[in-house]
Design a protein around this motif. Structure first.
Motif, short mmCIF file in Angstrom:
data_model
loop_
_atom_site.label_atom_id
_atom_site.label_comp_id
_atom_site.label_asym_id
_atom_site.label_seq_id
_atom_site.Cartn_x
_atom_site.Cartn_y
_atom_site.Cartn_z
N GLY A 1 32.69 48.66 45.98
CA GLY A 1 33.65 47.80 45.29
C GLY A 1 33.01 47.06 44.12
O GLY A 1 33.62 46.93 43.05
N ILE A 2 31.80 46.58 44.30
CA ILE A 2 31.10 45.86 43.22
C ILE A 2 30.79 46.82 42.08
O ILE A 2 30.95 46.48 40.91
CB ILE A 2 29.82 45.20 43.75
N GLY A 3 30.35 48.03 42.41
CA GLY A 3 30.06 49.03 41.38
C GLY A 3 31.30 49.39 40.59
O GLY A 3 31.26 49.50 39.36
N LEU A 4 32.41 49.57 41.29
CA LEU A 4 33.67 49.89 40.61
C LEU A 4 34.12 48.73 39.73
O LEU A 4 34.58 48.93 38.61
CB LEU A 4 34.74 50.22 41.64
N HIS B 1 34.12 49.08 31.02
CA HIS B 1 35.15 49.83 30.30
C HIS B 1 36.03 48.89 29.47
O HIS B 1 36.34 49.17 28.30
CB HIS B 1 36.01 50.63 31.28
N LEU B 2 36.45 47.79 30.05
CA LEU B 2 37.30 46.83 29.33
C LEU B 2 36.57 46.25 28.12
O LEU B 2 37.17 46.05 27.06
CB LEU B 2 37.77 45.72 30.26
N LEU B 3 35.29 45.96 28.29
CA LEU B 3 34.52 45.45 27.16
C LEU B 3 34.46 46.47 26.03
O LEU B 3 34.58 46.13 24.85
CB LEU B 3 33.11 45.06 27.59
#
Length: 65
Positions: free
Chosen positions: A3-6, A13-15
């Motif tokens: 979960g942390i990796g995702l 990706h958003l950045l």
């Protein structure tokens, strides 16, 4: 841990998605600042030019007397 990796991948990706928008906004800001500085410089030069023209005209009048 998955979960942390995702979450990190999604943030990365958003950045990357926002990078072109940030670059455009930064460029717009920099160009606006340059325009403002140039307008100020032009106004200052005009005022100095008027002052010099008045001094020249005054000197010409003094010489004509």
């Amino acid at each position: 841990m998955l979960g942390i990796g995702l979450l990190m991948w999604n943030m990365h990706h958003l950045l990357n998605v926002m990078r072109p928008h940030q670059a455009r906004a930064t460029l717009e800001y920099m160009l606006a600042e340059q325009i403002s500085e140039r307008r100020y410089s032009i106004q200052s030069l005009r005022e100095q030019s008027e002052s010099i023209q008045k001094a020249i005209a005054s000197a010409a009048e003094e010489l004509a007397r």
